[in-house]
Design an enzyme around this catalytic site. Sequence first.
Site, mmCIF file in Angstrom:
data_model
loop_
_atom_site.group_PDB
_atom_site.id
_atom_site.type_symbol
_atom_site.label_atom_id
_atom_site.label_comp_id
_atom_site.label_asym_id
_atom_site.label_seq_id
_atom_site.Cartn_x
_atom_site.Cartn_y
_atom_site.Cartn_z
ATOM 1 N N SER A 61 0.793 -1.241 0.000
ATOM 2 C CA SER A 61 0.000 0.000 0.000
ATOM 3 C C SER A 61 0.817 1.280 0.000
ATOM 4 O O SER A 61 0.255 2.356 -0.214
ATOM 5 C CB SER A 61 -0.930 0.024 1.205
ATOM 6 O OG SER A 61 -2.015 -0.809 0.946
ATOM 7 N N LYS A 64 0.493 3.379 -2.942
ATOM 8 C CA LYS A 64 -0.692 4.223 -3.168
ATOM 9 C C LYS A 64 -0.327 5.703 -3.208
ATOM 10 O O LYS A 64 -0.996 6.494 -3.863
ATOM 11 C CB LYS A 64 -1.729 3.968 -2.064
ATOM 12 C CG LYS A 64 -2.364 2.564 -2.135
ATOM 13 C CD LYS A 64 -3.168 2.255 -0.893
ATOM 14 C CE LYS A 64 -3.841 0.887 -0.965
ATOM 15 N NZ LYS A 64 -4.462 0.490 0.317
ATOM 16 N N TYR A 189 -2.723 -2.210 -10.524
ATOM 17 C CA TYR A 189 -2.732 -2.078 -9.058
ATOM 18 C C TYR A 189 -1.976 -3.237 -8.397
ATOM 19 O O TYR A 189 -1.143 -3.033 -7.514
ATOM 20 C CB TYR A 189 -4.185 -2.000 -8.562
ATOM 21 C CG TYR A 189 -4.298 -2.039 -7.052
ATOM 22 C CD1 TYR A 189 -3.995 -0.916 -6.281
ATOM 23 C CD2 TYR A 189 -4.691 -3.206 -6.398
ATOM 24 C CE1 TYR A 189 -4.078 -0.964 -4.895
ATOM 25 C CE2 TYR A 189 -4.769 -3.258 -5.012
ATOM 26 C CZ TYR A 189 -4.464 -2.132 -4.264
ATOM 27 O OH TYR A 189 -4.534 -2.185 -2.885
ATOM 28 N N TYR A 241 -4.455 3.915 7.908
ATOM 29 C CA TYR A 241 -5.846 3.428 7.929
ATOM 30 C C TYR A 241 -6.578 3.877 9.187
ATOM 31 O O TYR A 241 -6.420 5.008 9.622
ATOM 32 C CB TYR A 241 -5.891 1.893 7.797
ATOM 33 C CG TYR A 241 -5.043 1.407 6.672
ATOM 34 C CD1 TYR A 241 -5.341 1.774 5.360
ATOM 35 C CD2 TYR A 241 -3.929 0.630 6.890
ATOM 36 C CE1 TYR A 241 -4.553 1.348 4.313
ATOM 37 C CE2 TYR A 241 -3.131 0.207 5.856
ATOM 38 C CZ TYR A 241 -3.444 0.572 4.563
ATOM 39 O OH TYR A 241 -2.663 0.169 3.537
ATOM 40 N N VAL A 259 1.030 -3.920 3.728
ATOM 41 C CA VAL A 259 0.951 -5.253 4.347
ATOM 42 C C VAL A 259 2.193 -6.122 4.098
ATOM 43 O O VAL A 259 2.287 -7.223 4.620
ATOM 44 C CB VAL A 259 -0.327 -6.043 3.969
ATOM 45 C CG1 VAL A 259 -1.564 -5.425 4.562
ATOM 46 C CG2 VAL A 259 -0.455 -6.200 2.461
HETATM 47 N N1 GLN Z 1 -1.979 -5.196 -2.170
HETATM 48 C C1 GLN Z 1 -2.680 -5.096 -0.935
HETATM 49 C C2 GLN Z 1 -4.177 -5.242 -1.133
HETATM 50 O O1 GLN Z 1 -4.693 -4.741 -2.075
HETATM 51 C C3 GLN Z 1 -2.387 -3.788 -0.319
HETATM 52 C C4 GLN Z 1 -3.028 -3.628 1.029
HETATM 53 C C5 GLN Z 1 -2.138 -3.006 2.028
HETATM 54 O O2 GLN Z 1 -0.913 -2.969 1.905
HETATM 55 N N2 GLN Z 1 -2.748 -2.576 3.109
HETATM 56 O O3 GLN Z 1 -4.867 -5.824 -0.372
#
Ligand code: GLN
Length: 305
Positions: A61, A64, A189, A241, A259
């Site tokens: 993430s 992003k 993505y 988050y 993650v």
């Molecule tokens: N690639 C992960 C997903 O889409 C990214 C989520 C994350 O890092 N929180 O679930």
Amino acid sequence: MEKLLENIIESNRRYTVQGELASYIPELTKANKDALGIFITTLNGEEFYAGDNEIKFTIQSISKIISLIIAIMDNGKDYVFSKVGMEPTKDSFNSIIDLELNDLNKPLNPMINAGAIATVSMIRGKDKDEVFSRILEFTKKLCGNEDLKVNESVYISEKKTGSRNRALAYFMKSTSIIEKDVEEVLDVYFKQCSIEVTSKDLSKIALVFANEGVSPWSEERIMPKEVTRIIKTIMTTCGMYDASGEFAVNIGLPSKSGVGGGILAVAPGKMGIGIVGPALDEKGNSIAGVEVLKDLSHELELSIF
Ligand code: GLN
């Protein structure tokens, strides 16, 4: 400084056993759950590190923020935020309920999965390969690292098991937030989440934000100052988050987690910080990594508040 970092890493290693690896992406369960490392790059060009700072992990993430930069540079902030909100959430990063229930009629913010997928859909390019190549090249520039690559096994693992992200994306196609082909957007993505980095790479990206968009090593302006302001604000309010509020109180640095176990943290005007610690808490943030940042921010009085 090196001694301080070693002490902070060693005293927080005990938290790794309390966390879990992200098993919903099967390939991520191969990570070393006990690992914990930090890399700091300062604006004076100094580098400090401790622990397992050399291990590779997928950016997840944290990517992003990179797609958000490019989408804003391609379309301007007003267009991007007409399709994605800028409000924090109390729900998890892969929340579906937010999509239907919030009265914005768009994903709450670009840091949760729905918002990030919508953001990727706004990046220009003749096809998905060109869009992804723009993201990868931009990431290389941000880290000053030409060798970045996609971890193919994580990419395939996530593409195979990404039903939840498909659900979010198809829902957004139905409400015209996403205008492009859904599978092509998702493919970009999944790939951007699977770019493999180290804590050093994250510290370099953070340093560009700490320097308001100018790469300190090449002196090239990589993004407008205004874009760094927007991204740092969104990281502060939404980057961790539904733990972003607590993180702002305890640590007070614009930060983004993934993650894969990474956390990127910006100390404006001072330093870029990269953390790796694949054991996650229940909100999807590196459990020991958050503790490391808490100690570091306290010791060096880094909070921006
Ligand atoms: N690639 C992960 C997903 O889409 C990214 C989520 C994350 O890092 N929180 O679930």
